[in-house]
Write an enzyme that holds these catalytic residues in place. Sequence first.
Site, short mmCIF file in Angstrom:
data_model
loop_
_atom_site.label_atom_id
_atom_site.label_comp_id
_atom_site.label_asym_id
_atom_site.label_seq_id
_atom_site.Cartn_x
_atom_site.Cartn_y
_atom_site.Cartn_z
N LYS A 54 -1.86 -9.25 6.64
CA LYS A 54 -1.63 -8.31 7.24
C LYS A 54 -1.18 -8.94 8.57
CE LYS A 54 -5.56 -5.43 5.81
NZ LYS A 54 -6.84 -5.52 5.59
N GLN A 98 -11.59 -5.86 8.67
CA GLN A 98 -12.01 -5.73 7.40
C GLN A 98 -12.96 -6.17 6.88
OE1 GLN A 98 -8.89 -6.75 5.98
NE2 GLN A 98 -9.84 -5.77 3.89
N ASP A 121 -6.94 2.12 10.79
CA ASP A 121 -7.21 2.65 10.06
C ASP A 121 -8.07 3.76 9.59
OD1 ASP A 121 -7.06 0.12 7.66
OD2 ASP A 121 -9.21 -0.24 8.86
#
Length: 294
Positions: A54, A98, A121
């Site tokens: 990422k 994460q 997200d």
Amino acid sequence: MTAAIIDGKALADKLRARTAIHIRHLKAAHGFVPGLAVVLVGEDPASRVYVRNKARQSEEIGMRSIHHALPADTEAAALVGLIKRLNADPGVDGILVQLPLPPQIDPAGVIDAIDPAKDVDGFHVINAGRLATGAPTLIPCTPLGCMLLLGERHSALAGLNAVVIGRSNIVGKPVAQLLLAADCTVTMAHSKTRNLPAVCRGADILIAAVGRPEMVRGDWIKPGATVIDVGINRIASADGKGRLVGDVAFAEALDVAGAVTPVPGGAGPMTIACLLQNAVTAACARRGIVIPTA
Ligand code: NAD
């Protein structure tokens, strides 16, 4: 019949290139570069690889990447404290924590703490509710990637029968919402579904998001169907290194389906590309900027 293979890597490359153009435009016309903060707690090897990818891909397209690594014994309060600081930081446009988190931290409490406007997200309950009610929102990355992959094959989805296997909050439920919004007739299948092969055989669009290697066999697939394989499973291989397979028996699907995504190289690469696009979407929405078209 030999199915077409939908190339997620090529599509992800195109999406990232378009996002890079948007970032250059934002810098030139509005004087800022979007910032994406990624928070990793602990040492999970797969998570470390994802986070590294990422960060690398953010930087490659000119986005500012902000990395926070916390030890595995971090308490929930310390993580929430960091999220509050990132919420208040005007240079941070997107926040990604994460998953999975270490067992002492409840992920729901952490996701709740993220400012919904920075929730790249799309997991916050406000964004999940917006998606469910058809309001504009930040759409979870893997489901968004699935819809873009379907767009490679279908100009319209209205009236098609879609079956989603898996009902997680991060993949199954949001992708079902997106298919419903695209006017599909949607069936959500899961671990308690009876006669799953027969349910799948009714699908024009079949999305597998289960986490069981090659569970979906060729004779579960309607001839000509489009199959999106979200599963990522590592299985033993002759060289001892292991190899990745999806939830769909790919070779069998090739003989029956109209189109299918490979693993690796299908839904996986789209997830990070959609995350980067979401960071730009969030940056523009917070500032009231209309995203330029490439
Ligand atoms: P999850 O474990 O949260 O959910 C799995 C779902 O599968 C559950 O809803 C369960 O009801 C269903 N299920 C389990 N066994 C079943 C069975 N025998 N028959 C029918 N349904 C069954 O998993 P998740 O987080 O949604 O992830 C699913 C898969 O997708 C995993 O392989 C994961 O690694 C992968 N994934 C990939 C990406 C990506 O970037 N491509 C992103 C997220 C998840």
